[in-house]
Design a protein around this motif. Structure first.
Motif, PDB file in Angstrom:
ATOM      1  N   GLY A  11      -2.990  -1.717   6.921  1.00  0.00           N
ATOM      2  CA  GLY A  11      -1.687  -2.350   6.769  1.00  0.00           C
ATOM      3  C   GLY A  11      -1.459  -2.939   5.391  1.00  0.00           C
ATOM      4  N   SER A  12      -2.503  -3.457   4.756  1.00  0.00           N
ATOM      5  CA  SER A  12      -2.352  -4.045   3.427  1.00  0.00           C
ATOM      6  C   SER A  12      -1.946  -2.999   2.402  1.00  0.00           C
ATOM      7  N   GLY A  13      -2.564  -1.816   2.484  1.00  0.00           N
ATOM      8  CA  GLY A  13      -2.168  -0.746   1.578  1.00  0.00           C
ATOM      9  C   GLY A  13      -0.723  -0.341   1.771  1.00  0.00           C
ATOM     10  N   LEU A  14      -0.271  -0.255   3.024  1.00  0.00           N
ATOM     11  CA  LEU A  14       1.104   0.115   3.311  1.00  0.00           C
ATOM     12  C   LEU A  14       2.086  -0.951   2.834  1.00  0.00           C
ATOM     13  N   VAL A  15       1.783  -2.220   3.115  1.00  0.00           N
ATOM     14  CA  VAL A  15       2.665  -3.308   2.695  1.00  0.00           C
ATOM     15  C   VAL A  15       2.756  -3.389   1.173  1.00  0.00           C
ATOM     16  N   GLY A  16       1.613  -3.264   0.494  1.00  0.00           N
ATOM     17  CA  GLY A  16       1.627  -3.300  -0.967  1.00  0.00           C
ATOM     18  C   GLY A  16       2.447  -2.170  -1.564  1.00  0.00           C
ATOM     19  N   TRP A  17       2.334  -0.978  -1.002  1.00  0.00           N
ATOM     20  CA  TRP A  17       3.098   0.170  -1.508  1.00  0.00           C
ATOM     21  C   TRP A  17       4.602  -0.036  -1.289  1.00  0.00           C
ATOM     22  N   LEU A  18       4.986  -0.607  -0.143  1.00  0.00           N
ATOM     23  CA  LEU A  18       6.396  -0.873   0.141  1.00  0.00           C
ATOM     24  C   LEU A  18       6.954  -1.949  -0.785  1.00  0.00           C
ATOM     25  N   ILE A  19       6.185  -3.018  -1.018  1.00  0.00           N
ATOM     26  CA  ILE A  19       6.634  -4.081  -1.924  1.00  0.00           C
ATOM     27  C   ILE A  19       6.818  -3.540  -3.337  1.00  0.00           C
ATOM     28  N   PHE A  20       5.876  -2.720  -3.783  1.00  0.00           N
ATOM     29  CA  PHE A  20       5.976  -2.122  -5.115  1.00  0.00           C
ATOM     30  C   PHE A  20       7.220  -1.247  -5.233  1.00  0.00           C
ATOM     31  N   GLY A  21       7.491  -0.417  -4.226  1.00  0.00           N
ATOM     32  CA  GLY A  21       8.663   0.455  -4.275  1.00  0.00           C
ATOM     33  C   GLY A  21       9.962  -0.327  -4.267  1.00  0.00           C
ATOM     34  N   LEU A  22      10.044  -1.376  -3.436  1.00  0.00           N
ATOM     35  CA  LEU A  22      11.264  -2.182  -3.379  1.00  0.00           C
ATOM     36  C   LEU A  22      11.499  -2.920  -4.686  1.00  0.00           C
ATOM     37  N   THR A  23      10.430  -3.484  -5.259  1.00  0.00           N
ATOM     38  CA  THR A  23      10.572  -4.216  -6.515  1.00  0.00           C
ATOM     39  C   THR A  23      10.959  -3.292  -7.657  1.00  0.00           C
ATOM     40  N   SER A  24      10.365  -2.102  -7.716  1.00  0.00           N
ATOM     41  CA  SER A  24      10.698  -1.159  -8.782  1.00  0.00           C
ATOM     42  C   SER A  24      12.170  -0.751  -8.707  1.00  0.00           C
ATOM     43  N   PHE A  25      12.732  -0.727  -7.500  1.00  0.00           N
ATOM     44  CA  PHE A  25      14.152  -0.377  -7.345  1.00  0.00           C
ATOM     45  C   PHE A  25      15.052  -1.544  -7.742  1.00  0.00           C
ATOM     46  N   GLY A  45       4.018   9.638  -1.976  1.00  0.00           N
ATOM     47  CA  GLY A  45       2.839   8.817  -1.702  1.00  0.00           C
ATOM     48  C   GLY A  45       2.946   8.096  -0.378  1.00  0.00           C
ATOM     49  N   LEU A  46       4.136   7.581  -0.051  1.00  0.00           N
ATOM     50  CA  LEU A  46       4.340   6.890   1.226  1.00  0.00           C
ATOM     51  C   LEU A  46       4.167   7.848   2.403  1.00  0.00           C
ATOM     52  N   VAL A  47       4.738   9.056   2.282  1.00  0.00           N
ATOM     53  CA  VAL A  47       4.617  10.035   3.359  1.00  0.00           C
ATOM     54  C   VAL A  47       3.161  10.438   3.562  1.00  0.00           C
ATOM     55  N   VAL A  48       2.427  10.645   2.472  1.00  0.00           N
ATOM     56  CA  VAL A  48       1.015  11.012   2.577  1.00  0.00           C
ATOM     57  C   VAL A  48       0.222   9.894   3.246  1.00  0.00           C
ATOM     58  N   TYR A  49       0.501   8.648   2.868  1.00  0.00           N
ATOM     59  CA  TYR A  49      -0.200   7.498   3.462  1.00  0.00           C
ATOM     60  C   TYR A  49       0.072   7.424   4.961  1.00  0.00           C
ATOM     61  N   LEU A  50       1.343   7.553   5.339  1.00  0.00           N
ATOM     62  CA  LEU A  50       1.693   7.506   6.765  1.00  0.00           C
ATOM     63  C   LEU A  50       1.094   8.684   7.521  1.00  0.00           C
ATOM     64  N   LEU A  51       1.018   9.832   6.873  1.00  0.00           N
ATOM     65  CA  LEU A  51       0.436  11.005   7.522  1.00  0.00           C
ATOM     66  C   LEU A  51      -1.050  10.786   7.794  1.00  0.00           C
ATOM     67  N   VAL A  52      -1.753  10.202   6.830  1.00  0.00           N
ATOM     68  CA  VAL A  52      -3.171   9.912   7.027  1.00  0.00           C
ATOM     69  C   VAL A  52      -3.358   8.917   8.168  1.00  0.00           C
ATOM     70  N   MET A  53      -2.501   7.895   8.224  1.00  0.00           N
ATOM     71  CA  MET A  53      -2.594   6.925   9.315  1.00  0.00           C
ATOM     72  C   MET A  53      -2.283   7.585  10.657  1.00  0.00           C
ATOM     73  N   PHE A  54      -1.357   8.535  10.666  1.00  0.00           N
ATOM     74  CA  PHE A  54      -1.010   9.228  11.904  1.00  0.00           C
ATOM     75  C   PHE A  54      -2.150  10.122  12.372  1.00  0.00           C
ATOM     76  N   LEU A  55      -2.849  10.745  11.426  1.00  0.00           N
ATOM     77  CA  LEU A  55      -3.940  11.646  11.787  1.00  0.00           C
ATOM     78  C   LEU A  55      -5.212  10.900  12.165  1.00  0.00           C
ATOM     79  N   GLU A  56      -5.348   9.662  11.723  1.00  0.00           N
ATOM     80  CA  GLU A  56      -6.542   8.863  12.022  1.00  0.00           C
ATOM     81  C   GLU A  56      -6.156   7.566  12.730  1.00  0.00           C
TER      82      GLU A  56
END
Length: 268
Positions: free
Chosen positions: A215-229, A248-259
């Protein structure tokens, strides 16, 4: 100090190896929490010290924002590496195994990556150092205190308590150490008190650090994307960097979905 006083008042009928193991386990958990708390406290200040280096006319590009986050994280990694010899005393008295020390370091590094992202993003959005620092420390306090209060007051059902507890950096640090906490003995009460603060009624064997890391990796990636926008000049438009961020977000979610078994087992 409290544990030392307790041990001094214990009769000689308790065998020494049990006492050594319990003292070592309490010492290890305490020192790891101190290290985690120290990094949580100093990272925003170091980010503010770097702000004059980062200072430039706003808005900034997403690449510049990412460079700031990685620069701060790199400096914090150096501090963590310097602290690694400090962890070398933890295996004394049979306190920590190598696997537990690795999990502790992984949790600390991931926590610091998320914290660096929060610090730089708040300083970028606030545009003034005092406001950014205030927002950062406010976020850290909420990050630490809100889950503990909700768990301690039993204000949520057990399933929700696991989700809330899993996103507390202190809980995530204690989680890989908790299964080896002694059930009884001279120091067991101190360790149980630590579990009550961080885990509440959640079983000590629940690996809360696994959903925390995912979850920390996902939250950090979302915060970074929102701030960059939000940090872009108006009118804001979709850029090539946003496409890479979305991939990158889709790949991360895909890995979480597969594992799902790795990160969701603690939440069931």
């Amino acid at each position: 100090m409290l544990s030392s006083i307790q041990l001094a008042n214990i009769g000689v009928n308790i065998e020494l190896p049990l006492r050594n193991a319990q003292v070592g386990r309490l010492l290890a958990a305490s020192l790891c929490l101190v290290l985690q708390g120290w990094l949580l406290a100093i990272t925003p200040s170091l980010a503010l010290r770097l702000y004059p280096i980062f200072a430039q006319p706003t808005p900034i590009s997403p690449v510049q924002l990412l460079a700031r986050i990685l620069a701060l994280w790199g400096m914090m990694l150096i501090i963590i590496v310097i602290a690694v010899p400090f962890l070398s005393i933890l295996p004394l008295f049979g306190s920590l195994s190598l696997a537990e020390m690795i999990w502790v370091l992984i949790v600390i590094v991931m926590t610091n990556l998320l914290l660096c992202t929060i610090c730089i993003c708040w300083l970028t959005l606030a545009r003034t150092p005092p406001a950014g620092l205030l927002a950062t420390y406010g976020t850290i306090l909420a990050w630490l205190i809100v889950p503990i209060l909700l768990i301690a007051t039993n204000a949520v059902p057990p399933a929700s308590a696991r989700v809330i507890a899993a996103f507390n950096p202190l809980t995530a640090l204690v989680a890989p150490l908790a299964p080896a906490f002694p059930l009884d003995g001279p120091i067991a009460d101190n360790l149980d008190m630590l579990l009550q603060i961080t885990h509440g009624a959640i079983e000590r064997t629940v690996p809360l650090h696994q959903p925390y890391l995912a979850g920390s990796g996902l939250v950090g990636w979302l915060i970074f994307g929102l701030t960059s926008f939000l940090a872009r000049p108006l009118p804001r438009r979709w850029q090539r960097f946003d496409t890479l961020w979305l991939i990158g977000l889709v790949v991360y979610l895909l890995v979480m979905f597969l594992e799902p078994e790795w990160w969701s087992a603690a939440l069931r």
